[in-house]
Design a protein around this motif. Structure first.
Motif, PDB file in Angstrom:
ATOM      1  N   ARG A  16       0.827  -1.217   0.000  1.00 27.09           N
ATOM      2  CA  ARG A  16       0.000   0.000   0.000  1.00 27.09           C
ATOM      3  C   ARG A  16       0.855   1.258   0.000  1.00 27.09           C
ATOM      4  NH1 ARG A  16      -3.413  -3.531   3.334  1.00 27.09           N
ATOM      5  NH2 ARG A  16      -2.244  -2.910   5.195  1.00 27.09           N
ATOM      6  N   PHE A  60      -5.504  -4.897  -0.867  1.00 26.87           N
ATOM      7  CA  PHE A  60      -6.574  -3.992  -1.295  1.00 26.87           C
ATOM      8  C   PHE A  60      -7.957  -4.604  -1.121  1.00 26.87           C
ATOM      9  CE2 PHE A  60      -2.831  -2.126  -3.162  1.00 26.87           C
ATOM     10  CZ  PHE A  60      -3.043  -0.780  -2.903  1.00 26.87           C
ATOM     11  N   ILE A  87      -2.724  -2.372 -10.050  1.00 28.13           N
ATOM     12  CA  ILE A  87      -3.487  -1.600  -9.061  1.00 28.13           C
ATOM     13  C   ILE A  87      -3.950  -0.294  -9.697  1.00 28.13           C
ATOM     14  CG2 ILE A  87      -3.489  -0.526  -6.794  1.00 28.13           C
ATOM     15  CD1 ILE A  87      -3.235  -3.613  -6.815  1.00 28.13           C
ATOM     16  N   ARG A  99      -9.243  -2.101  -5.775  1.00 27.43           N
ATOM     17  CA  ARG A  99      -8.428  -1.407  -6.781  1.00 27.43           C
ATOM     18  C   ARG A  99      -7.664  -2.381  -7.669  1.00 27.43           C
ATOM     19  NH1 ARG A  99      -5.050   3.194  -3.730  1.00 27.43           N
ATOM     20  NH2 ARG A  99      -4.414   3.570  -5.883  1.00 27.43           N
TER      21      ARG A  99
END
Length: 252
Positions: free
Chosen positions: A100, A123, A208, A191
């Protein structure tokens, strides 16, 4: 200009069944050095010793390689079962926030096999511990016998989204890959964009959405024979190009 530095997240091992170690396969190191053109740095999967901000201060990109333990199902809201096998909570607790952070800060990151699954969990996606147990699915696990060359040989096609990121990088809408995994994606994260599927529908290539930099992952093992393989080489070259673009922005 000096080579960009790529952190390769390690895996926990017991050497001679008693000495704890952190290590990664040499094929990952070779792919990063020889094809991506970067300096490989093995990162311990120990969040107590290597915090995410410190890692990102030290590297220009990250590779999340394969690993035998599965991501613990508690990270995606499932119960632990015997089918999940063994776990490495230290790697889970490092890899998920590291993914992330890389995505949000534009640090190039490439996920491989377990790393692909970690991308999805990071995610909000879910995994199934044994893809082969689902109706209509094939056995994606490593063949139990044979040489390493036979275990890592191409075993199935992956159909890519026409005009997508993977198709543009690899120069084809269908590629041949190896397969050495039991766990796989069931529900993609919020995502997570799936751009490649095996013939049985298993997700094989993702990126992503909205990432500031290179944030791509594959379920197969492109690090094997990366310099010579027609699919692996352009993937690692694209990762290397993203590393250099990031380095130029930092020095510009």
């Amino acid at each position: 200009m000096s080579r960009p530095v790529v952190g390769i997240v390690g895996n926990f091992h017991l050497v001679n069944d008693q000495y704890p170690a952190q290590a990664c396969g040499e094929s990952n190191i070779e792919a990063v050095a020889q094809v991506a053109g970067a300096l490989p740095l093995v990162l311990p999967a120990r969040p107590d010793l290597a915090a995410v901000p410190d890692i990102l201060d030290a590297v220009d990109g990250v590779v999340l390689p394969g690993g035998r333990p599965n991501v613990h199902p508690s990270f995606y809201g499932h119960d632990e079962t015997e089918a999940h096998g063994t776990f490495d909570l230290n790697r889970d607790n490092l890899a998920l926030p590291l993914i992330r952070a890389c995505v949000e800060q534009g640090v190039p990151i490439l996920g491989i096999c377990r790393g692909f699954q970690e991308f999805n969990v990071a995610f909000g996606g879910t995994l199934h511990p044994e893809i082969r147990d689902l109706p209509g699915r094939m056995n994606h696990r490593m063949p139990p016998d044979g040489t390493l060359e036979e275990k890592f040989a191409h075993r199935h096609a992956v159909t890519l989204t026409p005009g997508g990121r993977f198709a543009r990088i690899l120069g084809a809408d269908e590629v041949l890959v190896n397969t050495l995994h039991g766990q796989g994606i069931t529900d993609p994260g919020a995502r997570v964009v799936v751009e490649g599927h095996a013939p049985d529908g298993t997700p094989e290539a993702i990126h992503i959405d909205g990432a500031r930099g290179f944030a791509m992952a594959v379920q197969w093992h492109p690090e094997w024979n990366a310099a010579a393989d027609p699919v692996s080489r352009p993937l690692f070259e694209a990762f290397g190009a993203a590393l250099r673009r990031g380095a130029l922005r930092q020095t510009g």
